[in-house]
Design a protein around this motif. Structure first.
Motif, PDB file in Angstrom:
ATOM      1  N   PRO A  83      10.323  -8.131   7.669  1.00  0.00           N
ATOM      2  CA  PRO A  83       8.964  -8.245   7.100  1.00  0.00           C
ATOM      3  C   PRO A  83       8.353  -9.616   7.305  1.00  0.00           C
ATOM      4  O   PRO A  83       7.134  -9.733   7.496  1.00  0.00           O
ATOM      5  N   ARG A  84       9.189 -10.657   7.328  1.00  0.00           N
ATOM      6  CA  ARG A  84       8.685 -12.009   7.578  1.00  0.00           C
ATOM      7  C   ARG A  84       8.096 -12.120   8.975  1.00  0.00           C
ATOM      8  O   ARG A  84       6.992 -12.649   9.166  1.00  0.00           O
ATOM      9  N   GLY A  87       4.977  -9.933   9.337  1.00  0.00           N
ATOM     10  CA  GLY A  87       3.891 -10.592   8.618  1.00  0.00           C
ATOM     11  C   GLY A  87       3.308 -11.742   9.416  1.00  0.00           C
ATOM     12  O   GLY A  87       2.088 -11.922   9.475  1.00  0.00           O
ATOM     13  N   VAL A 208       5.521 -17.803   5.781  1.00  0.00           N
ATOM     14  CA  VAL A 208       5.643 -16.346   5.665  1.00  0.00           C
ATOM     15  C   VAL A 208       6.996 -15.929   5.104  1.00  0.00           C
ATOM     16  O   VAL A 208       7.350 -14.751   5.162  1.00  0.00           O
ATOM     17  N   THR A 211       7.180 -12.933   2.520  1.00  0.00           N
ATOM     18  CA  THR A 211       6.484 -11.683   2.847  1.00  0.00           C
ATOM     19  C   THR A 211       7.373 -10.480   2.554  1.00  0.00           C
ATOM     20  O   THR A 211       8.561 -10.468   2.887  1.00  0.00           O
ATOM     21  N   TRP A 213       7.684  -5.951   2.258  1.00  0.00           N
ATOM     22  CA  TRP A 213       7.187  -4.718   2.859  1.00  0.00           C
ATOM     23  C   TRP A 213       5.944  -4.213   2.135  1.00  0.00           C
ATOM     24  O   TRP A 213       5.054  -3.616   2.759  1.00  0.00           O
ATOM     25  N   GLN A 215       3.573  -6.048   0.757  1.00  0.00           N
ATOM     26  CA  GLN A 215       2.438  -6.820   1.264  1.00  0.00           C
ATOM     27  C   GLN A 215       2.001  -6.322   2.638  1.00  0.00           C
ATOM     28  O   GLN A 215       0.806  -6.185   2.914  1.00  0.00           O
ATOM     29  N   LEU A 216       2.979  -6.046   3.499  1.00  0.00           N
ATOM     30  CA  LEU A 216       2.657  -5.556   4.835  1.00  0.00           C
ATOM     31  C   LEU A 216       1.982  -4.191   4.772  1.00  0.00           C
ATOM     32  O   LEU A 216       1.035  -3.914   5.524  1.00  0.00           O
ATOM     33  N   VAL A 275      -1.413 -13.845   2.427  1.00  0.00           N
ATOM     34  CA  VAL A 275       0.005 -13.724   2.774  1.00  0.00           C
ATOM     35  C   VAL A 275       0.628 -15.067   3.139  1.00  0.00           C
ATOM     36  O   VAL A 275       1.668 -15.458   2.621  1.00  0.00           O
TER      37      VAL A 275
END
Length: 354
Positions: A83-84, A87, A208, A211, A213, A215-216, A275
């Protein structure tokens, strides 16, 4: 006679504008898009693999496509690093496309969401949210980031237009610097007064690392819709970049295009800032480099900027983790090391041309 000459000049300008619009470098565009996507995939693999705990590429592949919740490394890949990285890609795309639109729409080579008050406006809105609504869901944080970015942009354009002579590129940058400093100071003041400095410290540094999932999932449809909208408007933005008179001569409704372009920029900047935090210069550097490579047609500039912006942020985030392990260098500071000299170079070059 003078009227006929004026019409002739306008006709010549329109013909030249059409030549510029349809002048492109398809070979350069193909290389950037294909090579950029390949480099993007490789950089995602590298970024997921390297960190405090290095993970083998085979394990990365298995962790992404054959996830096993019982394995710690798979959990690190799925819950922290993937996710990082994704993001970072979305943030880079957002800043780069927003910068490209702003530079084309305003005909200002120094236009960037960080330099024109959008980032600081979104940050000010986030500070208010953390102070008064600390448990606010992330979806509402993004919405308030949009409003904050709009506040910053409105103040910059309002202040820059108040003086005699209208809004020039230099006044736009000066107004942006003043508004950014004001909104940043107000945000920091709120953080100190309400003792939320620790919550906002990572945001001010830019990064990031946190970050998720969730948020994504919330950010993804906003960014995709805005990028698609930017591509749809790209031909009109090319016309705007040639000047309002030429654009109107080509039959463009400049006001409508500027309105929708501004909405797209606010969405992209607001989503990215919510983010990653205070990261600037991506929207300044990438569109400039892209124009040098593919020409002035924004139908090519916008998709190429999206790919190169994502690549820049992913590689910068990877470098931020490897400069001083196991500690992380702030992503915003690392990109600023490139961005500040680039900004000074562009400023000096534009000053000589004026």
């Amino acid at each position: 006679m003078s009227l006929d000459m004026g019409n002739l000049n306008l006709s010549q300008q329109n013909e030249e504008a059409k030549k510029i619009i349809f002048r492109s470098r398809p070979w350069a565009t193909a290389i950037i898009l294909i090579g950029g996507v390949v480099a993007l995939i490789l950089s995602i693999g590298l970024s997921v693999s390297f960190g405090v705990a290095d993970i083998k590429f085979t394990t990365v592949w298995e962790g992404i496509f054959h996830y096993n919740a019982d394995l710690t490394q798979h959990q690190i890949i799925q819950e922290l690093r993937l996710p990082r990285v994704l993001g970072g890609a979305m943030v880079g795309t957002s800043f780069a496309v927003a910068g490209a639109i702003m530079q084309g729409m305003t005909r200002n080579p120094l236009a960037d969401s960080g330099l024109l008050g959008l980032n600081s406006g979104a940050g000010f809105a986030l500070a208010l949210c953390y102070a008064f609504f600390p448990s606010m869901p992330f979806l509402y944080l993004i919405l308030y980031s949009f409003l904050g970015a709009g506040l910053g942009a409105g103040l910059v354009y309002g202040i820059g237009s108040m003086v005699r002579g209208g809004l020039t590129p230099l006044r736009l940058v000066l107004a942006g610097a003043a508004v950014s400093a004001l909104l940043s100071a107000l945000g920091e003041g709120i953080a100190l007064f309400f003792r939320i400095g620790q919550d906002l410290a990572f945001w001010y540094a830019g990064g990031v690392a946190g970050t998720s999932w969730l948020q994504l999932k919330i950010m993804f449809p906003w960014v995709i819709a805005a990028v698609i909208g930017a591509i749809i408007l790209s031909r009109s933005i090319t016309m705007l970049s040639l000047g309002d008179d030429v654009a109107k001569g080509l039959g463009l409704h400049s006001g409508t295009v500027k309105l929708f372009s501004t909405i797209i920029v606010l969405i992209l900047a607001g989503a990215a800032v919510s983010v990653v935090g205070a990261v600037g210069f991506v929207g300044l550097i990438i569109p400039h480099l892209t124009r040098k490579l593919v020409g002035v047609d924004y139908r090519l500039i916008i998709p190429c900027s999206a790919v190169l912006g994502a690549l820049l942020v992913i590689l910068a985030d990877l470098a931020a983790r490897m400069v001083n392990p196991p500690y992380e260098t702030p992503l915003g500071a690392l990109i600023a090391l490139i961005g500040v000299p680039f900004f000074l170079y562009v400023s000096r070059k534009e000053g000589r041309e004026l």
